[in-house]
Scaffold this motif. Sequence first.
Motif, mmCIF file in Angstrom:
data_model
loop_
_atom_site.group_PDB
_atom_site.id
_atom_site.type_symbol
_atom_site.label_atom_id
_atom_site.label_comp_id
_atom_site.label_asym_id
_atom_site.label_seq_id
_atom_site.Cartn_x
_atom_site.Cartn_y
_atom_site.Cartn_z
ATOM 1 N N ALA A 113 0.834 -1.206 0.000
ATOM 2 C CA ALA A 113 0.000 0.000 0.000
ATOM 3 C C ALA A 113 0.866 1.252 0.000
ATOM 4 N N ASP A 114 1.925 1.257 0.796
ATOM 5 C CA ASP A 114 2.841 2.406 0.825
ATOM 6 C C ASP A 114 3.491 2.597 -0.542
ATOM 7 N N ARG A 115 3.884 1.503 -1.165
ATOM 8 C CA ARG A 115 4.543 1.563 -2.470
ATOM 9 C C ARG A 115 3.606 2.155 -3.525
ATOM 10 N N LEU A 116 2.319 1.837 -3.413
ATOM 11 C CA LEU A 116 1.348 2.290 -4.405
ATOM 12 C C LEU A 116 0.644 3.581 -4.024
ATOM 13 N N GLY A 117 0.942 4.090 -2.819
ATOM 14 C CA GLY A 117 0.288 5.316 -2.370
ATOM 15 C C GLY A 117 -1.167 5.123 -1.988
ATOM 16 N N HIS A 118 -1.521 3.913 -1.536
ATOM 17 C CA HIS A 118 -2.899 3.614 -1.142
ATOM 18 C C HIS A 118 -3.038 3.771 0.366
ATOM 19 N N GLN A 119 -4.043 4.509 0.799
ATOM 20 C CA GLN A 119 -4.265 4.748 2.219
ATOM 21 C C GLN A 119 -5.120 3.634 2.813
ATOM 22 N N LEU A 120 -4.557 2.875 3.741
ATOM 23 C CA LEU A 120 -5.303 1.822 4.424
ATOM 24 C C LEU A 120 -5.985 2.396 5.664
ATOM 25 N N PRO A 121 -7.067 1.764 6.111
ATOM 26 C CA PRO A 121 -7.713 2.226 7.349
ATOM 27 C C PRO A 121 -6.781 2.056 8.538
ATOM 28 N N THR A 122 -6.972 2.882 9.540
ATOM 29 C CA THR A 122 -6.141 2.792 10.744
ATOM 30 C C THR A 122 -6.676 1.687 11.652
ATOM 31 N N GLY A 123 -5.906 1.374 12.684
ATOM 32 C CA GLY A 123 -6.327 0.364 13.641
ATOM 33 C C GLY A 123 -5.831 -1.023 13.292
ATOM 34 N N ASP A 124 -6.240 -1.987 14.094
ATOM 35 C CA ASP A 124 -5.831 -3.376 13.941
ATOM 36 C C ASP A 124 -6.736 -4.040 12.906
ATOM 37 N N LEU A 125 -6.202 -4.371 11.739
ATOM 38 C CA LEU A 125 -7.012 -4.919 10.656
ATOM 39 C C LEU A 125 -7.563 -6.302 10.991
ATOM 40 N N LEU A 126 -6.929 -7.024 11.899
ATOM 41 C CA LEU A 126 -7.459 -8.327 12.290
ATOM 42 C C LEU A 126 -8.820 -8.227 12.961
ATOM 43 N N ASP A 127 -9.107 -7.060 13.537
ATOM 44 C CA ASP A 127 -10.415 -6.864 14.159
ATOM 45 C C ASP A 127 -11.546 -6.923 13.146
ATOM 46 N N ASN A 128 -11.218 -6.780 11.866
ATOM 47 C CA ASN A 128 -12.238 -6.771 10.814
ATOM 48 C C ASN A 128 -12.439 -8.146 10.179
ATOM 49 N N GLU A 129 -11.723 -9.155 10.678
ATOM 50 C CA GLU A 129 -11.842 -10.506 10.131
ATOM 51 C C GLU A 129 -12.431 -11.424 11.201
ATOM 52 N N LEU A 130 -13.615 -11.920 10.946
ATOM 53 C CA LEU A 130 -14.314 -12.744 11.930
ATOM 54 C C LEU A 130 -13.499 -13.959 12.335
ATOM 55 N N VAL A 131 -12.837 -14.591 11.379
ATOM 56 C CA VAL A 131 -12.038 -15.776 11.690
ATOM 57 C C VAL A 131 -11.006 -15.461 12.763
#
Length: 352
Positions: free
Chosen positions: A245-263
């Motif tokens: 994402a940094d290489r492509l200039g894409h802004q990811l959401p902040t916070g712990d991304l694992l919190d968004n995966e139910l598994v």
Amino acid sequence: MTLRPTISVIITNYNYEEYVGHAIESVLSQTRLPDEIIVIDDGSTDSSRDIIRSYGERVQSVFQSNQGIRSVTNSGYASSTGQIVMYLDADDTFYPMAVERVEKALRSGVVKVQFDLDVVDERGRRLGRRMPDFSRRAITEVELAREFNETGTYRWPVTSGNAYSRDFLKQVMPVSPPVSLDGVLNTIAPLYGRIVTISDPQGQYRVHQRNNSRKNSSGKVAFIPDFASRIRYRKQEFDILREHADRLGHQLPTGDLLDNELVFVNYRIMARKLSREDESDRNRSLFDLWAKGIIAIGRGHFRPSVALKHATWICSITLLPAWLVRRLIEIRFSRTQWWSNVRSRLGGAFRS
């Protein structure tokens, strides 16, 4: 006249003599035959290689010394030439129209086509489940892109349920995944283009005692997974996502991304209950993890009955005492083998 794209199917095998022939036959039976079928054998010590050789020139055989799943998928890509690349684990199979459906779906700007898989046992009997279960409705490319931009993730299948454009793979291969190639490729794919989801199953995912997903960090089969290791591996995959994402200039959401995966919310709660959690997760409250799980269920596009099952499970493992949660986890992760044994005994009783 538009030229149709070339398609490579890469079958990866290690000591799956009882399954590899079925995988090859499922590819040879496609309504749209691939332009090349590559079978990579990673140093099998059973009769796998004899079975692979029996197909002669119908498949391109690559026999290498045992190097592990991280190597075999990279070497498979290096051996392929197709504009569309599909991986098939040797213990899984494709349905006859899988390649044709992928070809129709993967157009300009699409980096990946994904599809459901029917879950079967070691004998190929359907278990009434799908992986990952897109059955509620087909999620559109726009919806998936929006979900990724909001959460940094999305729902995707295991290895055999994905097809990649070579334009995408050329930009990122080879990769050094913490576990297997599909985890990294599926995680970063939305950064590079659109993803098409086919909601009906196009193959079978076989659950049995020797699945890679059943192995712990030392490579041994365990009924209760090593949740802490899986969490660490997923964090490493998200680190790779951030690098791209940094290489492509894409802004990811902040916070712990694992919190968004139910598994992985499930894994964190189960690891807490078993006192096996990753060191970095110990400052999280159980209620906070439960709340993240409920939010993930609501966001998951599940059928109501499936959403209810997920909610019942996550509430149970959060509220019940640890000894009972341990028993529920043992049942959950051995249920396929248990049900297969029951069916075999019932079948034997009816035949006698």
